[in-house]
Design a protein around this motif. Structure first.
Motif, PDB file in Angstrom:
ATOM      1  N   PRO A 130      58.277  73.749-113.492  1.00 60.24           N
ATOM      2  CA  PRO A 130      57.172  72.779-113.460  1.00 60.24           C
ATOM      3  C   PRO A 130      55.803  73.400-113.744  1.00 60.24           C
ATOM      4  CG  PRO A 130      57.903  73.301-111.243  1.00 60.24           C
ATOM      5  CD  PRO A 130      58.897  73.926-112.164  1.00 60.24           C
ATOM      6  N   TYR A 131      55.643  74.710-113.471  1.00 58.60           N
ATOM      7  CA  TYR A 131      54.352  75.354-113.683  1.00 58.60           C
ATOM      8  C   TYR A 131      54.201  75.916-115.098  1.00 58.60           C
ATOM      9  CZ  TYR A 131      53.604  74.962-108.681  1.00 58.60           C
ATOM     10  OH  TYR A 131      53.435  74.475-107.407  1.00 58.60           O
ATOM     11  N   GLY A 132      55.265  75.872-115.864  1.00 58.20           N
ATOM     12  CA  GLY A 132      55.209  76.367-117.233  1.00 58.20           C
ATOM     13  C   GLY A 132      55.539  75.263-118.218  1.00 58.20           C
ATOM     14  N   GLY A 133      56.224  75.619-119.283  1.00 63.52           N
ATOM     15  CA  GLY A 133      56.630  74.608-120.261  1.00 63.52           C
ATOM     16  C   GLY A 133      55.463  74.065-121.056  1.00 63.52           C
ATOM     17  N   LEU A 134      55.671  72.938-121.690  1.00 68.94           N
ATOM     18  CA  LEU A 134      54.650  72.323-122.528  1.00 68.94           C
ATOM     19  C   LEU A 134      53.436  71.914-121.699  1.00 68.94           C
ATOM     20  CD1 LEU A 134      56.880  70.049-124.810  1.00 68.94           C
ATOM     21  CD2 LEU A 134      55.777  72.209-125.439  1.00 68.94           C
ATOM     22  N   ALA A 135      52.278  72.223-122.207  1.00 69.08           N
ATOM     23  CA  ALA A 135      51.049  71.891-121.497  1.00 69.08           C
ATOM     24  C   ALA A 135      50.757  70.402-121.499  1.00 69.08           C
ATOM     25  CB  ALA A 135      49.875  72.653-122.110  1.00 69.08           C
ATOM     26  N   LEU A 136      51.461  69.650-122.349  1.00 67.43           N
ATOM     27  CA  LEU A 136      51.242  68.206-122.418  1.00 67.43           C
ATOM     28  C   LEU A 136      52.057  67.443-121.376  1.00 67.43           C
ATOM     29  CD1 LEU A 136      51.262  67.689-126.303  1.00 67.43           C
ATOM     30  CD2 LEU A 136      49.282  67.835-124.786  1.00 67.43           C
ATOM     31  N   ARG A 137      52.943  68.122-120.690  1.00 68.28           N
ATOM     32  CA  ARG A 137      53.780  67.437-119.714  1.00 68.28           C
ATOM     33  C   ARG A 137      52.961  66.934-118.533  1.00 68.28           C
ATOM     34  NH1 ARG A 137      58.868  70.914-117.899  1.00 68.28           N
ATOM     35  NH2 ARG A 137      57.166  72.299-117.255  1.00 68.28           N
ATOM     36  N   SER A 138      53.245  65.692-118.140  1.00 71.99           N
ATOM     37  CA  SER A 138      52.613  65.147-116.939  1.00 71.99           C
ATOM     38  C   SER A 138      53.629  64.938-115.815  1.00 71.99           C
ATOM     39  CB  SER A 138      51.929  63.815-117.254  1.00 71.99           C
ATOM     40  OG  SER A 138      52.888  62.873-117.721  1.00 71.99           O
ATOM     41  N   LEU A 172      53.247  66.168-112.239  1.00 72.20           N
ATOM     42  CA  LEU A 172      52.420  67.362-112.378  1.00 72.20           C
ATOM     43  C   LEU A 172      50.941  66.991-112.381  1.00 72.20           C
ATOM     44  CD1 LEU A 172      54.426  69.134-115.235  1.00 72.20           C
ATOM     45  CD2 LEU A 172      54.711  69.396-112.764  1.00 72.20           C
ATOM     46  N   GLN A 173      50.145  67.763-111.651  1.00 76.22           N
ATOM     47  CA  GLN A 173      48.698  67.571-111.646  1.00 76.22           C
ATOM     48  C   GLN A 173      48.044  68.742-112.367  1.00 76.22           C
ATOM     49  OE1 GLN A 173      47.015  67.276-107.736  1.00 76.22           O
ATOM     50  NE2 GLN A 173      44.896  67.111-108.490  1.00 76.22           N
ATOM     51  N   ARG A 174      47.171  68.424-113.318  1.00 77.42           N
ATOM     52  CA  ARG A 174      46.507  69.470-114.094  1.00 77.42           C
ATOM     53  C   ARG A 174      44.996  69.402-113.889  1.00 77.42           C
ATOM     54  NH1 ARG A 174      50.071  71.785-117.727  1.00 77.42           N
ATOM     55  NH2 ARG A 174      52.044  70.646-118.004  1.00 77.42           N
ATOM     56  N   ASN A 175      44.341  70.532-114.059  1.00 82.88           N
ATOM     57  CA  ASN A 175      42.890  70.571-113.871  1.00 82.88           C
ATOM     58  C   ASN A 175      42.148  69.874-115.006  1.00 82.88           C
ATOM     59  OD1 ASN A 175      43.383  72.407-115.879  1.00 82.88           O
ATOM     60  ND2 ASN A 175      42.503  74.182-114.795  1.00 82.88           N
ATOM     61  N   THR A 198      47.810  72.437-111.329  1.00 79.25           N
ATOM     62  CA  THR A 198      47.157  72.716-110.047  1.00 79.25           C
ATOM     63  C   THR A 198      47.930  72.149-108.861  1.00 79.25           C
ATOM     64  OG1 THR A 198      45.816  70.703-110.274  1.00 79.25           O
ATOM     65  CG2 THR A 198      44.886  72.771-111.124  1.00 79.25           C
ATOM     66  N   GLY A 199      48.906  71.325-109.129  1.00 79.36           N
ATOM     67  CA  GLY A 199      49.705  70.762-108.054  1.00 79.36           C
ATOM     68  C   GLY A 199      50.986  70.137-108.571  1.00 79.36           C
ATOM     69  N   VAL A 200      51.995  70.156-107.734  1.00 85.98           N
ATOM     70  CA  VAL A 200      53.298  69.590-108.091  1.00 85.98           C
ATOM     71  C   VAL A 200      53.739  68.671-106.955  1.00 85.98           C
ATOM     72  CG1 VAL A 200      55.736  70.082-108.523  1.00 85.98           C
ATOM     73  CG2 VAL A 200      53.990  71.558-109.513  1.00 85.98           C
ATOM     74  N   ALA A 201      54.166  67.483-107.322  1.00 85.70           N
ATOM     75  CA  ALA A 201      54.689  66.518-106.344  1.00 85.70           C
ATOM     76  C   ALA A 201      56.129  66.183-106.702  1.00 85.70           C
ATOM     77  CB  ALA A 201      53.833  65.260-106.321  1.00 85.70           C
ATOM     78  N   LEU A 202      57.038  66.435-105.756  1.00 87.75           N
ATOM     79  CA  LEU A 202      58.446  66.137-105.968  1.00 87.75           C
ATOM     80  C   LEU A 202      58.824  64.900-105.174  1.00 87.75           C
ATOM     81  CD1 LEU A 202      58.220  69.388-106.287  1.00 87.75           C
ATOM     82  CD2 LEU A 202      60.707  69.323-106.027  1.00 87.75           C
ATOM     83  N   CYS A 203      59.552  64.006-105.804  1.00 92.07           N
ATOM     84  CA  CYS A 203      60.139  62.855-105.122  1.00 92.07           C
ATOM     85  C   CYS A 203      61.652  63.053-105.113  1.00 92.07           C
ATOM     86  CB  CYS A 203      59.765  61.559-105.837  1.00 92.07           C
ATOM     87  SG  CYS A 203      60.461  60.086-105.063  1.00 92.07           S
TER      88      CYS A 203
END
Length: 348
Positions: free
Chosen positions: A68-76, A97-100, A107-112
């Motif tokens: 989740p912290y890597g991969g494509l920068a366009l991922r939300s 995914l939360q990005r700055n 900057t943050g990851v939320a898992l459901c």
């Protein structure tokens, strides 16, 4: 992990598991449902890899595969996927995914997290559907295969009467297969909302009388028709014929005595079709279920699709079907149809 604030306390009220992590890959919050699904107690500041110990069927861990912290920068976010806990329980994971900034660093990851139990029930339901359909198709096909094989292998040794009887049985089984396939197609159309009707002005009395006259009643039982007024509505005649036939056959299958079909006009030009029998009736507690797919009562060996199709066909005509107790304590199913005439604006 117990939340220190009211906002975090609210997470424990959610039915699904929630895990929040910061940009340092450390958990900042997790609710009770997440601890239950992940089979661990979450401590504040724990590494996400130590908390989410889920693997795929090949033994690969979630954090490495999902990245989740890597991969494509366009991922939300990450779409829902299946993973397995330490004990082998299937868990469905969705990630936000939360990005700055757009295309910036995470900057943050939320898992459901949620249990796959509901999906398992759906899979089981589909398996039951396949098994039911296979059984219903196999029964007439067995008869067709048996009689055609006998005709082919013993044609010269059979009398004309025997041949005619076998061919008549094959024909009846073929009709049964055709009807079952038609029912299944109608069920599929009802499920996806694609059931079409072609309405035309229809007097109900001659239509229903013709249908009833062609039906074969069980020994000692008859269908009686009672008419009030001259009910006429705009309906799809073929679809309405299915409704009437299914209701009368249901009355024969589950009721006793004669079957009464009442046709009457209702307010604003609509009509009612009421089919009642003299049997034990339908208990109040199961009435809401009789219009579900594959509903059966007692030793009924039908497909269980008839009343489901009735409800779908009536709804397609903007009507309603109501279950009541008959005048002799039997079952009474009342179909209410609006007039259904197409709107024609007045022209001056």
């Amino acid at each position: 992990m117990r939340a220190p604030t009211t906002a975090y306390d609210a997470l424990d009220r959610l039915p699904d598991g929630v895990v929040l992590a910061d940009d340092k890959v450390r958990v900042t919050a997790a609710n009770a449902a997440a601890e239950r699904l992940l089979e661990t107690t979450v401590e504040p500041g724990a590494l996400l890899s130590d908390v989410v110990r889920l693997q795929d069927l090949q033994g690969n861990d979630w954090l490495t595969c999902a990245d989740p912290y890597g991969g494509l920068a366009l991922r939300s976010g990450l779409v829902e996927s299946s993973w397995w806990s330490v004990s082998g329980r299937e868990v469905l994971v969705t990630v936000r995914l939360q990005r700055n900034r757009p295309a910036g660093s995470v900057t943050g990851v939320a898992l459901c997290l949620r249990s796959a139990h509901a999906r398992e029930l759906g899979d089981r339901s589909r398996s039951d559907l396949v098994a039911t359909v296979a059984h219903e198709l196999r029964s007439p096909l067995t008869g067709v295969k048996g009689f055609t094989s006998t005709l082919i292998s013993k044609w010269d040794r059979l009398t004309d009467d025997q041949k005619l009887l076998m061919l008549a049985t094959v024909d009846a089984d073929a009709d049964r297969l055709t009807r079952l396939i038609t029912e299944l197609l109608d069920v599929a159309r009802i499920d996806v909302g694609r059931l079409s009707v072609r309405k035309e002005p229809t007097p109900l009395v001659p239509l229903v009388s013709s249908l009833v006259g062609r039906m074969v009643a069980p020994a000692g039982r008859v269908v009686r028709i009672d008419v009030e007024g001259d009910p006429r509505v705009w309906v799809d005649r073929d679809r309405l014929a299915q409704v009437v036939v299914n209701l009368v056959e249901n009355a024969f299958a589950h009721g006793d005595g004669d079957v009464m079909v009442c046709l009457r006009e209702v307010d604003q030009g609509g009509a009612e079709i009421v089919v009642s029998d003299e049997g034990p009736g339908i208990p109040d507690e199961i009435r809401p279920r009789i219009f579900t797919k594959f509903w059966r009562q007692g030793a009924d060996r039908g497909s269980g699709l008839g009343l489901f199709i009735v409800a779908g066909l009536v709804a397609a005509h903007d009507g309603s079907v109501i279950v009541e107790s008959g005048p002799r304590q039997g079952a009474r199913l009342r179909v209410v149809l609006p007039h259904g005439a197409p709107y024609r604006p007045e022209t001056g």
